[in-house]
Design an enzyme around this catalytic site. Structure first.
Site, PDB file in Angstrom:
ATOM      1  N   ARG A 105       0.725  -1.070  -0.147  1.00 19.67           N
ATOM      2  CA  ARG A 105       0.067  -0.141   0.126  1.00 19.67           C
ATOM      3  C   ARG A 105       0.994   1.176   0.020  1.00 19.67           C
ATOM      4  O   ARG A 105       1.870   1.571   0.904  1.00 19.67           O
ATOM      5  CB  ARG A 105      -0.963   0.093   1.293  1.00 19.67           C
ATOM      6  CG  ARG A 105      -1.660   1.229   1.326  1.00 19.67           C
ATOM      7  CD  ARG A 105      -2.739   1.329   2.490  1.00 19.67           C
ATOM      8  NE  ARG A 105      -3.924   0.461   1.899  1.00 19.67           N
ATOM      9  CZ  ARG A 105      -5.181   0.603   2.211  1.00 19.67           C
ATOM     10  NH1 ARG A 105      -5.375   1.201   3.248  1.00 19.67           N
ATOM     11  NH2 ARG A 105      -5.985  -0.189   1.726  1.00 19.67           N
ATOM     12  N   HIS A 132      -7.372   0.878  -6.697  1.00 25.35           N
ATOM     13  CA  HIS A 132      -7.319   0.024  -5.463  1.00 25.35           C
ATOM     14  C   HIS A 132      -7.795  -1.236  -6.103  1.00 25.35           C
ATOM     15  O   HIS A 132      -9.168  -1.714  -5.855  1.00 25.35           O
ATOM     16  CB  HIS A 132      -8.215   0.553  -4.341  1.00 25.35           C
ATOM     17  CG  HIS A 132      -8.059  -0.074  -3.147  1.00 25.35           C
ATOM     18  ND1 HIS A 132      -7.442  -1.207  -2.772  1.00 25.35           N
ATOM     19  CD2 HIS A 132      -8.754   0.097  -1.858  1.00 25.35           C
ATOM     20  CE1 HIS A 132      -7.467  -1.577  -1.540  1.00 25.35           C
ATOM     21  NE2 HIS A 132      -8.509  -0.819  -1.037  1.00 25.35           N
ATOM     22  N   GLN A 135      -9.499  -3.929  -3.833  1.00 24.88           N
ATOM     23  CA  GLN A 135     -11.003  -3.592  -3.417  1.00 24.88           C
ATOM     24  C   GLN A 135     -12.232  -3.903  -4.495  1.00 24.88           C
ATOM     25  O   GLN A 135     -13.100  -4.356  -4.320  1.00 24.88           O
ATOM     26  CB  GLN A 135     -11.061  -2.257  -3.217  1.00 24.88           C
ATOM     27  CG  GLN A 135     -12.367  -1.347  -2.820  1.00 24.88           C
ATOM     28  CD  GLN A 135     -12.761  -1.760  -1.261  1.00 24.88           C
ATOM     29  OE1 GLN A 135     -11.864  -1.877  -0.380  1.00 24.88           O
ATOM     30  NE2 GLN A 135     -13.965  -2.345  -1.162  1.00 24.88           N
ATOM     31  N   ASP A 228     -17.373   6.945  -1.873  1.00 23.29           N
ATOM     32  CA  ASP A 228     -16.208   6.615  -1.275  1.00 23.29           C
ATOM     33  C   ASP A 228     -15.917   8.025  -0.248  1.00 23.29           C
ATOM     34  O   ASP A 228     -16.592   9.234  -0.823  1.00 23.29           O
ATOM     35  CB  ASP A 228     -15.049   6.140  -2.041  1.00 23.29           C
ATOM     36  CG  ASP A 228     -13.767   5.980  -1.361  1.00 23.29           C
ATOM     37  OD1 ASP A 228     -13.814   5.827   0.024  1.00 23.29           O
ATOM     38  OD2 ASP A 228     -12.939   5.957  -1.919  1.00 23.29           O
ATOM     39  N   CYS A 268     -16.587   1.390   0.142  1.00 27.55           N
ATOM     40  CA  CYS A 268     -15.468   0.550   0.288  1.00 27.55           C
ATOM     41  C   CYS A 268     -15.057   0.391   1.848  1.00 27.55           C
ATOM     42  O   CYS A 268     -14.140  -0.400   2.381  1.00 27.55           O
ATOM     43  CB  CYS A 268     -14.297   1.003  -0.682  1.00 27.55           C
ATOM     44  SG  CYS A 268     -13.838   2.988  -0.230  1.00 27.55           S
ATOM     45  N   ARG A 296     -13.810  -9.119   1.346  1.00 23.51           N
ATOM     46  CA  ARG A 296     -12.509  -8.930   1.036  1.00 23.51           C
ATOM     47  C   ARG A 296     -11.567 -10.234   1.358  1.00 23.51           C
ATOM     48  O   ARG A 296     -10.671 -10.292   0.977  1.00 23.51           O
ATOM     49  CB  ARG A 296     -11.876  -7.473   1.889  1.00 23.51           C
ATOM     50  CG  ARG A 296     -12.583  -6.406   1.614  1.00 23.51           C
ATOM     51  CD  ARG A 296     -12.328  -5.716   0.255  1.00 23.51           C
ATOM     52  NE  ARG A 296     -10.782  -5.487   0.165  1.00 23.51           N
ATOM     53  CZ  ARG A 296      -9.948  -4.592   0.575  1.00 23.51           C
ATOM     54  NH1 ARG A 296     -10.569  -3.635   1.338  1.00 23.51           N
ATOM     55  NH2 ARG A 296      -8.903  -4.586   0.575  1.00 23.51           N
TER      56      ARG A 296
HETATM   57  N1   CP Z   1     -11.455  -0.442   2.127  1.00 15.96           N
HETATM   58  C1   CP Z   1     -10.101  -0.407   2.522  1.00 15.96           C
HETATM   59  O1   CP Z   1      -9.177  -0.650   1.677  1.00 15.96           O
HETATM   60  O2   CP Z   1     -10.102  -0.311   3.817  1.00 15.96           O
HETATM   61  P1   CP Z   1      -8.633  -0.215   4.457  1.00 15.96           P
HETATM   62  O3   CP Z   1      -8.158   1.055   4.396  1.00 15.96           O
HETATM   63  O4   CP Z   1      -9.078  -0.332   5.947  1.00 15.96           O
HETATM   64  O5   CP Z   1      -7.707  -1.318   4.196  1.00 15.96           O
HETATM   65  N1  NVA Z   2     -10.167   6.644  -1.179  1.00 17.12           N
HETATM   66  C1  NVA Z   2      -9.825   6.071   0.083  1.00 17.12           C
HETATM   67  C2  NVA Z   2     -10.005   4.580  -0.168  1.00 17.12           C
HETATM   68  C3  NVA Z   2      -9.588   4.028   1.362  1.00 17.12           C
HETATM   69  C4  NVA Z   2      -9.818   2.344   1.433  1.00 17.12           C
HETATM   70  C5  NVA Z   2      -8.492   6.417   0.183  1.00 17.12           C
HETATM   71  O1  NVA Z   2      -7.551   6.382  -0.592  1.00 17.12           O
HETATM   72  O2  NVA Z   2      -8.171   7.019   1.385  1.00 17.12           O
END
Ligand code: CP
Ligand code: NVA
Length: 309
Positions: A105, A132, A135, A228, A268, A296
């Site tokens: 990440r 993502h 997701q 989101d 999400c 997930r």
């Molecule tokens: N939706 C998602 O990826 O959540 P987290 O940021 O908790 O991993």
């Molecule tokens: N768009 C959000 C998604 C988190 C899972 C972010 O990047 O923070």
């Protein structure tokens, strides 16, 4: 798919995406039938490098690996020598001598691409500023599970048109024949590379992609209303401007009523309750966000077992 990285779903064919989703549903069925441990990755290990916080992605990959007989290792960016300036390329070269796969990440998408370039083992994008993918795979698994189909399903995304999760929903949805309408202000359009890839895929699949400004126009006839957060991780400086711009895009009872009682609500997570969605909607009867979050775990098992050699 063994040995392949997953940085963006643009690199995967419609058949490969469908296969991963079906595999996720299969893992879930087997889990509920009592097969909690399916050790197809016995003796393997994965490194999970996180430059940003995570609840779902981190825990679901960790438990998924364990349920497959593999070991997962959580590595905070700042705890690695990466945080002191060791290069991404050198980190990838070294880690991939130890482990069989890397979940990452990252802030900038180029970082996950660079990891993949220099790694000898598959690198899986666990969220970047651009996309993502894991997701979106879980989300389409959820839609297939609930609606029984994907082709012709109408998904309305309400909010930030430049959102990373939306980008992956767009690319995968276009490949799967999902019709997507995005309601977003003019200033927050999808990344042009993503939009181009999605439009090209939509031409081949027959799905319809539209971008409008009016959220009410977008939700008319929708099977799924998706949103989101308005301010993604790392965008805190732009918070005030984005929140102002996105006020008309809150998913609330009035908007869900316009969508109709058969429309499902998805997010999400994590949610900013009272901002992009109200409590009544996320906790209401049309919301499937907890099933979405649960899935997930099962889609991560599909992804890991398909990609890790
Ligand atoms: N939706 C998602 O990826 O959540 P987290 O940021 O908790 O991993
Ligand atoms: N768009 C959000 C998604 C988190 C899972 C972010 O990047 O923070």
């Amino acid at each position: 798919m063994k040995g392949r990285s997953l940085t963006c779903l643009t690199e995967y064919s419609p058949d490969e995406i469908r296969m991963l989703i079906e595999l996720g549903l299969d893992f879930k069925r087997r889990f509920y039938a009592g097969e909690r441990i399916i050790p197809v990755l016995k003796g393997r290990s994965i490194a999970m490098i996180f430059e940003k916080p995570s609840t779902r992605t981190r825990v679901s990959f960790d438990i998924a690996a364990w349920q497959l007989g593999a070991r997962a290792l959580y590595l905070g960016w700042r705890d690695l020598q990466l945080g002191r300036g060791e290069t991404i390329a050198d980190t990838a070269r070294v880690l991939s001598r130890y482990v069989d796969g890397i979940v990452a990440r990252v802030k900038e998408h180029s970082k996950v691409e660079e990891l993949a370039r220099y790694s000898r083992v598959p690198v899986i994008n666990g969220l970047s500023d651009l996309s993502h993918p894991v997701q979106a795979l879980g989300d389409y698994m959820t839609i297939l599970e609930v609606k029984g189909k994907l082709r012709g399903v109408k998904l309305a995304f309400i909010g930030d048109g430049s959102d990373n999760v939306l980008h992956s929903l767009l690319v995968a949805g276009a490949k799967l024949g999902v019709d997507i309408v995005i309601a977003t202000p003019k200033q927050l359009q999808p990344d042009p590379r993503i939009l181009e890839a999605a439009l090209k895929a939509a031409e081949e699949s027959g799905s319809e992609i539209r971008i409008v400004e009016d959220p009410y126009e977008a939700v008319a006839g929708a099977d799924v209303v998706y949103t989101d957060v308005w301010v993604s991780m790392g965008q805190e400086e732009a918070r005030e401007a984005k929140v102002r711009l996105l006020q008309p895009y809150q998913v609330n009872v009035k908007l869900m009523e316009a969508a109709g009682s058969k429309a499902l609500f998805m997010h999400c997570l994590p949610a900013h309750r009272g901002e992009e969605v109200t409590d009544e909607v996320i906790d209401g009867p049309q919301s499937i966000v907890w099933d979405q979050a649960e899935n997930r775990l099962h889609i991560q098992k599909a992804i890991l077992s398909a990609l890790i050699p």
